[in-house]
Design an enzyme around this catalytic site. Structure first.
Site, PDB file in Angstrom:
ATOM      1  N   ASP A  11       0.858  -1.185   0.000  1.00 21.34           N
ATOM      2  CA  ASP A  11       0.000   0.000   0.000  1.00 21.34           C
ATOM      3  C   ASP A  11       0.891   1.230   0.000  1.00 21.34           C
ATOM      4  O   ASP A  11       2.080   1.144   0.305  1.00 21.34           O
ATOM      5  CB  ASP A  11      -0.885  -0.007   1.272  1.00 21.34           C
ATOM      6  CG  ASP A  11      -1.779   1.223   1.342  1.00 21.34           C
ATOM      7  OD1 ASP A  11      -2.337   1.614   0.295  1.00 21.34           O
ATOM      8  OD2 ASP A  11      -1.908   1.814   2.426  1.00 21.34           O
ATOM      9  N   SER A  12       0.297   2.368  -0.302  1.00 22.79           N
ATOM     10  CA  SER A  12       1.048   3.623  -0.256  1.00 22.79           C
ATOM     11  C   SER A  12       1.449   3.986   1.178  1.00 22.79           C
ATOM     12  O   SER A  12       2.370   4.763   1.382  1.00 22.79           O
ATOM     13  CB  SER A  12       0.198   4.750  -0.853  1.00 22.79           C
ATOM     14  OG  SER A  12      -1.040   4.821  -0.174  1.00 22.79           O
ATOM     15  N   CYS A  74      -3.871  -0.948  -2.090  1.00 16.43           N
ATOM     16  CA  CYS A  74      -4.108   0.474  -2.357  1.00 16.43           C
ATOM     17  C   CYS A  74      -5.013   0.658  -3.582  1.00 16.43           C
ATOM     18  O   CYS A  74      -4.713   0.159  -4.667  1.00 16.43           O
ATOM     19  CB  CYS A  74      -2.764   1.158  -2.604  1.00 16.43           C
ATOM     20  SG  CYS A  74      -2.887   2.893  -2.966  1.00 16.43           S
ATOM     21  N   GLU A 154      -6.313   9.818   9.155  1.00 14.83           N
ATOM     22  CA  GLU A 154      -4.961   9.762   9.720  1.00 14.83           C
ATOM     23  C   GLU A 154      -4.867  10.602  10.991  1.00 14.83           C
ATOM     24  O   GLU A 154      -4.038  10.338  11.854  1.00 14.83           O
ATOM     25  CB  GLU A 154      -3.932  10.201   8.672  1.00 14.83           C
ATOM     26  CG  GLU A 154      -3.993   9.292   7.456  1.00 14.83           C
ATOM     27  CD  GLU A 154      -2.654   8.899   6.890  1.00 14.83           C
ATOM     28  OE1 GLU A 154      -1.720   9.685   6.981  1.00 14.83           O
ATOM     29  OE2 GLU A 154      -2.582   7.769   6.334  1.00 14.83           O
ATOM     30  N   CYS A 186     -11.035   3.226  -1.200  1.00 15.84           N
ATOM     31  CA  CYS A 186      -9.802   3.743  -0.601  1.00 15.84           C
ATOM     32  C   CYS A 186      -9.552   2.977   0.688  1.00 15.84           C
ATOM     33  O   CYS A 186     -10.495   2.671   1.429  1.00 15.84           O
ATOM     34  CB  CYS A 186      -9.942   5.236  -0.308  1.00 15.84           C
ATOM     35  SG  CYS A 186      -8.516   5.929   0.549  1.00 15.84           S
ATOM     36  N   HIS A 188      -8.525   3.842   3.494  1.00 15.30           N
ATOM     37  CA  HIS A 188      -8.862   4.510   4.760  1.00 15.30           C
ATOM     38  C   HIS A 188     -10.366   4.566   5.048  1.00 15.30           C
ATOM     39  O   HIS A 188     -10.771   4.770   6.182  1.00 15.30           O
ATOM     40  CB  HIS A 188      -8.334   5.943   4.757  1.00 15.30           C
ATOM     41  CG  HIS A 188      -6.845   6.051   4.818  1.00 15.30           C
ATOM     42  ND1 HIS A 188      -6.005   5.447   3.910  1.00 15.30           N
ATOM     43  CD2 HIS A 188      -6.040   6.698   5.692  1.00 15.30           C
ATOM     44  CE1 HIS A 188      -4.752   5.731   4.217  1.00 15.30           C
ATOM     45  NE2 HIS A 188      -4.748   6.486   5.300  1.00 15.30           N
TER      46      HIS A 188
HETATM   47  N1  DGL Z   1      -3.935   3.956  -0.044  1.00  9.91           N
HETATM   48  C1  DGL Z   1      -4.588   5.028  -0.791  1.00  9.91           C
HETATM   49  C2  DGL Z   1      -5.808   4.446  -1.519  1.00  9.91           C
HETATM   50  O1  DGL Z   1      -6.349   3.419  -1.161  1.00  9.91           O
HETATM   51  C3  DGL Z   1      -4.977   6.183   0.108  1.00  9.91           C
HETATM   52  C4  DGL Z   1      -3.809   6.992   0.632  1.00  9.91           C
HETATM   53  C5  DGL Z   1      -3.035   7.676  -0.479  1.00  9.91           C
HETATM   54  O2  DGL Z   1      -3.540   8.652  -1.085  1.00  9.91           O
HETATM   55  O3  DGL Z   1      -1.932   7.227  -0.763  1.00  9.91           O
HETATM   56  O4  DGL Z   1      -6.234   5.031  -2.489  1.00  9.91           O
END
Ligand code: DGL
Length: 269
Positions: A11-12, A74, A154, A186, A188
């Site tokens: 993931d990012s 992600c 976050e 997403c 989050h």
């Molecule tokens: N992990 C990213 C997503 O699911 C969210 C956080 C980011 O913007 O990197 O799109």
């Protein structure tokens, strides 16, 4: 003891731990290896070229550790870089888009809403997948970028008044449309389920990370049965790697998975 090949998840940042948590519960014998690019998160407002470059680097890291499957937790990466990842990966790659769309199409009879980062929504990856899989099903599809949701989560403001205000604003076009399913596109957004559920009563919320974990579990179950029969399985391990050990990383890893601090490592890619 047989040393298992781990399932790789990336993931990012740490948001993908939502998907890892589902995998850990569904596959209690599997080794899991997580990589979060906490040094460069967020990806959601970056250009497609940058997201593709980062995605290749994350994939290479997991492949060097001999993962048997890669789960792209992600949504932003799954929307933009699946082709690049599949090109360099000899092992199966599971993104979050297809499994979420498959479930959304099964349960929706009126309309599907999609929410995600700017990059995810601009890519139209969800709409394209729905068009490929809808098989003549005539339903409305609408999407909305919600860039302020990631910082809210976050910050730990999951059910803060500010989250309700922002969500009401973003969801207002979807609320006026006749949707019965909302894809949380997403990592989050599952943490905002309470807020989203209250603003969109009666709408089914689909957690894309959970859908990807369910599909992964189905795909590797046969493999697991064979191994279990040998009764030589070593106890499972969960290892997390991050590109920056930010103050929140350990807290979130412990909160999500109850991971001890020594199973989270900082690396450079
Ligand atoms: N992990 C990213 C997503 O699911 C969210 C956080 C980011 O913007 O990197 O799109």
């Amino acid at each position: 003891m047989i040393k298992k090949q781990p399932i790789g998840v990336f993931d990012s940042g740490v948001g993908g731990l939502t998907a890892l948590t589902h995998l850990a519960a569904l596959l209690p014998d599997e080794d899991l290896l997580y990589l979060g690019d906490t040094a460069r998160v967020p990806y959601g407002n970056r250009s497609p070229e940058t997201i593709k470059l980062y995605a290749r680097q994350l994939t290479e890291f997991l492949l060097e550790r001999s993962v048997k499957v890669i789960v792209v937790a992600c949504n932003t990466i799954s929307s933009i870089a699946m082709v690049e990842i599949e090109k360099i990966s000899p092992v199966p790659v599971i993104g979050v888009i297809k499994p979420a769309v498959a479930t959304a199409l099964q349960v929706s009879s009126q309309g599907i809403g999609i929410i995600g980062t700017r990059a995810t929504i601009q890519s139209r990856a969800y709409e394209n997948e729905i068009d490929q899989m809808r098989d003549g099903k005539n339903i409305l599809v609408m999407s909305e970028a919600c860039p302020l949701f990631v910082p809210l989560v976050e910050e730990g403001w999951h059910d803060h008044l500010a989250a309700y205000t922002v969500a009401r604003e973003y969801l207002s076009p979807l609320k006026s449309a006749n949707i019965d399913v909302l894809i949380l596109g997403c990592t989050h957004y599952p943490l905002l389920k309470k807020v989203l559920g209250e603003i969109m009563p009666g709408v089914k919320l689909i957690d894309s990370g959970e859908e990807a974990a369910t599909l992964t579990a189905k795909l590797i179950q046969i493999d697991q049965l064979v191994l279990r029969r040998t009764e030589l399985l070593a106890p499972r391990s969960i290892e997390c790697y991050v590109t920056d050990m930010t103050p929140t990383v350990l807290r979130i890893a412990q909160q999500f998975l109850g991971l001890p601090a020594d199973s989270v490592h900082e690396i450079t890619i």
